[in-house]
Scaffold this motif. Structure first.
Motif, PDB file in Angstrom:
ATOM      1  N   ILE A   1       0.863  -1.185   0.000  1.00  8.85           N
ATOM      2  CA  ILE A   1       0.000   0.000   0.000  1.00  8.85           C
ATOM      3  C   ILE A   1       0.899   1.234   0.000  1.00  8.85           C
ATOM      4  O   ILE A   1       1.900   1.287   0.719  1.00  8.85           O
ATOM      5  N   LEU A   2       0.519   2.247  -0.791  1.00  8.63           N
ATOM      6  CA  LEU A   2       1.266   3.496  -0.864  1.00  8.63           C
ATOM      7  C   LEU A   2       0.496   4.575  -0.100  1.00  8.63           C
ATOM      8  O   LEU A   2      -0.688   4.813  -0.371  1.00  8.63           O
ATOM      9  N   LEU A   3       1.156   5.210   0.860  1.00  9.20           N
ATOM     10  CA  LEU A   3       0.529   6.253   1.666  1.00  9.20           C
ATOM     11  C   LEU A   3       1.037   7.630   1.250  1.00  9.20           C
ATOM     12  O   LEU A   3       2.256   7.843   1.144  1.00  9.20           O
ATOM     13  N   LYS A   4       0.095   8.538   1.047  1.00 10.65           N
ATOM     14  CA  LYS A   4       0.432   9.940   0.845  1.00 10.65           C
ATOM     15  C   LYS A   4       0.198  10.679   2.162  1.00 10.65           C
ATOM     16  O   LYS A   4      -0.470  10.176   3.061  1.00 10.65           O
ATOM     17  N   TYR A   5       0.738  11.865   2.262  1.00  8.96           N
ATOM     18  CA  TYR A   5       0.590  12.657   3.481  1.00  8.96           C
ATOM     19  C   TYR A   5      -0.898  12.867   3.788  1.00  8.96           C
ATOM     20  O   TYR A   5      -1.689  13.174   2.891  1.00  8.96           O
ATOM     21  N   ASN A   6      -1.263  12.676   5.055  1.00 11.39           N
ATOM     22  CA  ASN A   6      -2.628  12.776   5.588  1.00 11.39           C
ATOM     23  C   ASN A   6      -3.476  11.532   5.320  1.00 11.39           C
ATOM     24  O   ASN A   6      -4.648  11.497   5.715  1.00 11.39           O
ATOM     25  N   ASP A   7      -2.927  10.508   4.658  1.00  9.58           N
ATOM     26  CA  ASP A   7      -3.675   9.259   4.456  1.00  9.58           C
ATOM     27  C   ASP A   7      -3.785   8.481   5.771  1.00  9.58           C
ATOM     28  O   ASP A   7      -2.842   8.467   6.581  1.00  9.58           O
ATOM     29  N   ILE A   8      -4.947   7.812   5.938  1.00  6.86           N
ATOM     30  CA  ILE A   8      -5.138   6.856   7.041  1.00  6.86           C
ATOM     31  C   ILE A   8      -5.640   5.561   6.415  1.00  6.86           C
ATOM     32  O   ILE A   8      -6.666   5.553   5.724  1.00  6.86           O
TER      33      ILE A   8
ATOM     34  N   ARG B   1       7.653  14.140   5.309  1.00  8.38           N
ATOM     35  CA  ARG B   1       6.315  14.392   4.761  1.00  8.38           C
ATOM     36  C   ARG B   1       6.354  14.636   3.258  1.00  8.38           C
ATOM     37  O   ARG B   1       5.310  14.733   2.608  1.00  8.38           O
ATOM     38  N   GLU B   2       7.557  14.727   2.708  1.00  9.03           N
ATOM     39  CA  GLU B   2       7.692  15.101   1.301  1.00  9.03           C
ATOM     40  C   GLU B   2       7.592  13.908   0.355  1.00  9.03           C
ATOM     41  O   GLU B   2       7.430  14.086  -0.847  1.00  9.03           O
ATOM     42  N   THR B   3       7.685  12.682   0.911  1.00 11.32           N
ATOM     43  CA  THR B   3       7.739  11.491   0.050  1.00 11.32           C
ATOM     44  C   THR B   3       6.695  10.471   0.511  1.00 11.32           C
ATOM     45  O   THR B   3       6.434  10.323   1.705  1.00 11.32           O
ATOM     46  N   GLU B   4       6.118   9.787  -0.445  1.00 15.08           N
ATOM     47  CA  GLU B   4       5.139   8.740  -0.111  1.00 15.08           C
ATOM     48  C   GLU B   4       5.804   7.616   0.677  1.00 15.08           C
ATOM     49  O   GLU B   4       7.013   7.372   0.558  1.00 15.08           O
ATOM     50  N   ILE B   5       4.987   6.927   1.471  1.00 13.34           N
ATOM     51  CA  ILE B   5       5.468   5.795   2.285  1.00 13.34           C
ATOM     52  C   ILE B   5       4.910   4.503   1.695  1.00 13.34           C
ATOM     53  O   ILE B   5       3.722   4.414   1.369  1.00 13.34           O
ATOM     54  N   LEU B   6       5.764   3.510   1.565  1.00 15.84           N
ATOM     55  CA  LEU B   6       5.346   2.206   1.056  1.00 15.84           C
ATOM     56  C   LEU B   6       5.242   1.216   2.225  1.00 15.84           C
ATOM     57  O   LEU B   6       6.193   1.042   2.991  1.00 15.84           O
ATOM     58  N   LEU B   7       4.080   0.603   2.369  1.00 15.57           N
ATOM     59  CA  LEU B   7       3.879  -0.478   3.331  1.00 15.57           C
ATOM     60  C   LEU B   7       3.858  -1.780   2.550  1.00 15.57           C
ATOM     61  O   LEU B   7       3.099  -1.924   1.584  1.00 15.57           O
ATOM     62  N   ARG B   8       4.686  -2.719   2.934  1.00 23.19           N
ATOM     63  CA  ARG B   8       4.783  -3.973   2.172  1.00 23.19           C
ATOM     64  C   ARG B   8       5.264  -5.100   3.069  1.00 23.19           C
ATOM     65  O   ARG B   8       5.624  -4.889   4.238  1.00 23.19           O
ATOM     66  N   HIS B   9       5.283  -6.312   2.480  1.00 22.14           N
ATOM     67  CA  HIS B   9       5.872  -7.463   3.160  1.00 22.14           C
ATOM     68  C   HIS B   9       7.329  -7.601   2.718  1.00 22.14           C
ATOM     69  O   HIS B   9       7.748  -7.013   1.711  1.00 22.14           O
ATOM     70  N   ARG B  10       8.100  -8.348   3.461  1.00 21.39           N
ATOM     71  CA  ARG B  10       9.541  -8.386   3.229  1.00 21.39           C
ATOM     72  C   ARG B  10       9.910  -9.128   1.939  1.00 21.39           C
ATOM     73  O   ARG B  10       9.174  -9.996   1.458  1.00 21.39           O
ATOM     74  N   LYS B  11      11.088  -8.769   1.444  1.00 23.26           N
ATOM     75  CA  LYS B  11      11.649  -9.406   0.255  1.00 23.26           C
ATOM     76  C   LYS B  11      12.971 -10.076   0.626  1.00 23.26           C
ATOM     77  O   LYS B  11      13.577  -9.758   1.653  1.00 23.26           O
TER      78      LYS B  11
END
Length: 425
Positions: free
Chosen positions: A311-318, A344-354
């Motif tokens: 999942i890709l999170l942008k600033y203020n996403d829940i 806050r300037e870059t999107e956050i990636l939530l993922r499972h490990r590689k």
């Protein structure tokens, strides 16, 4: 009279003390017809309601006639009878599986809490001998139990202390296929036992006594080891090999549909004495799961086709991902809140490990796989671990560790927070 001895035995052992609706598996042979006669005669004193279940195997021409005759007998007695027909290629195992699946179905539909079968002492001797021939483990050579858990209640075999020669000459059907020697049980009954009884007329009796003695020994060992927490690896591994073997056999009894061979049993025992994590499919939909502290055999959970890989999170996403709620920049309130410093300037990636994942800890790059091993993280946690990644770098593993890049607000890049709430699902 023999039937009075039967009733006295039922009272003494209290077989039906907790049962009111009883399903009797009836083949039409002398043993099951005798059991029907005796149970029906004492039904009021036993305070039970009798239901009948019959499977037409279709092996003999007489099968359909016998089914209809049993229905008429049931109607005359005023008891319900349920019938089913086996189809497909016949084998003893397939027929047995079909019968017991049918019995479970009727028990559930009619709310019966006991299935009663007409297995007797001769059947017991044959079963023990058959298991010896097949190289069964000692625990199985004890033979059939008088009572055991089955479906939503119990399976009861009240005739195990009676021989077929004890039964009175009442109406029944003779199955001529019992005289054929295509199947091992028939060969044991018709050929092996008569030959062995020439050497010792009490051979069957001795087999049953052997089974009883083995059962008593198993009960004694269970009593002596009852305080051992057998799935605790440290406690399990501290026992001598022969105690471990008994404990594992005891544990496997919890999974009657998991038939483990001797070779597989030895493999499992060897795995349990190793120190590392382990997860391995067995059979019948089971797997062996072992972490650093304990082990278990469990059903393999079906994997959802809808599982989200990332999942890709942008600033203020829940968002909710796995068992967590993630809020990028907006503070969460409540229990079980973790905070991770992010940009806050870059999107956050939530993922499972590689496979090649690395994390920076104490100013050193470390393979995530090696970190999990060093920290003795259980396999389940490794598989379900959620990686927080930003700008191609791992900032944290939720609930496990935070990397050097995000432990504190060291520079002007990290000037916001990702809030993580454990949802405890």
């Amino acid at each position: 009279m023999i039937e009075q001895q039967f009733f006295q035995m039922l009272q003494k052992k209290g077989y039906f003390r907790h049962h009111r609706k009883v399903l009797l598996a009836i083949s039409g042979g002398l043993d099951s017809m005798t059991l029907l006669d005796w149970l029906y005669k004492y039904r009021e004193k036993l305070e039970i309601e009798i239901y009948l279940a019959h499977v037409n195997h279709g092996v003999r021409e007489e099968s359909d006639f016998e089914e209809e005759k049993l229905k008429k007998i049931a109607k005359k007695l005023g008891v319900s009878i349920f019938t089913s027909s086996f189809s497909g290629p016949f084998s003893e195992q397939k027929a047995r599986d079909f019968r017991y699946a049918f019995f479970k179905k009727i028990m559930k539909e009619e709310q019966c809490t006991a299935l009663v079968t007409a297995h007797h002492a001769d059947d017991q001797a044959e079963t023990i001998f058959m298991r010896i021939l097949r190289g069964s483990r000692l625990v199985h050579i004890s033979g059939m139990k008088e009572k055991q858990k089955f479906a939503n209640g119990e399976l009861i075999r009240p005739l195990l202390s009676f021989q077929k020669s004890d039964f009175p000459p009442i109406f029944h059907f003779e199955d001529w296929t019992n005289q054929e020697n295509h199947y091992l049980r028939n060969r044991i009954r018709n050929e092996y036992f008569p030959l062995l009884e020439q050497e010792d007329p009490q051979f069957r009796k001795h087999l049953i006594e052997l089974g009883t003695e083995i059962s008593q020994m198993q009960n004694a060992l269970a009593y002596l080891t009852k305080n051992i927490e057998l799935t605790n690896l440290k406690e399990f591994q501290s026992q001598p090999y022969f105690v471990q073997s008994f404990l594992l056999q005891t544990y496997l009894k919890k999974f009657p549909d998991l038939q483990v061979s001797k070779a597989q049993f030895s493999d499992i025992l060897a795995i349990l004495n190793k120190q590392s994590n382990y997860q391995q499919p067995l059979k019948a939909g089971y797997e062996l799961y072992k972490n650093y502290d304990s082990f278990e055999i469990r059903k393999i959970s079906p994997q959802s086709d809808l599982k989200v890989d990332s999942i890709l999170l942008k600033y203020n996403d829940i968002v909710e991902y796995g068992n967590y709620r993630f809020s990028f920049g907006k503070e969460l309130h409540g229990k079980n809140i973790q905070e991770v410093f992010v940009s806050r300037e870059t999107e956050i990636l939530l993922r499972h490990r590689k496979e090649q994942d690395e994390i920076i800890l104490n100013q050193h790059h470390k393979k995530l796989r090696r970190y999990f091993i060093d920290q003795k993280i259980p396999i389940d946690q490794r598989k379900n671990a959620i990686i927080i990644e930003q700008n191609g770098k791992i900032l944290a593993i939720v609930g496990i560790v935070t990397c050097d890049l995000s432990k504190s607000q060291k520079n002007d890049i990290m000037y916001n927070k990702l809030y993580i709430q454990n949802l405890d699902r």
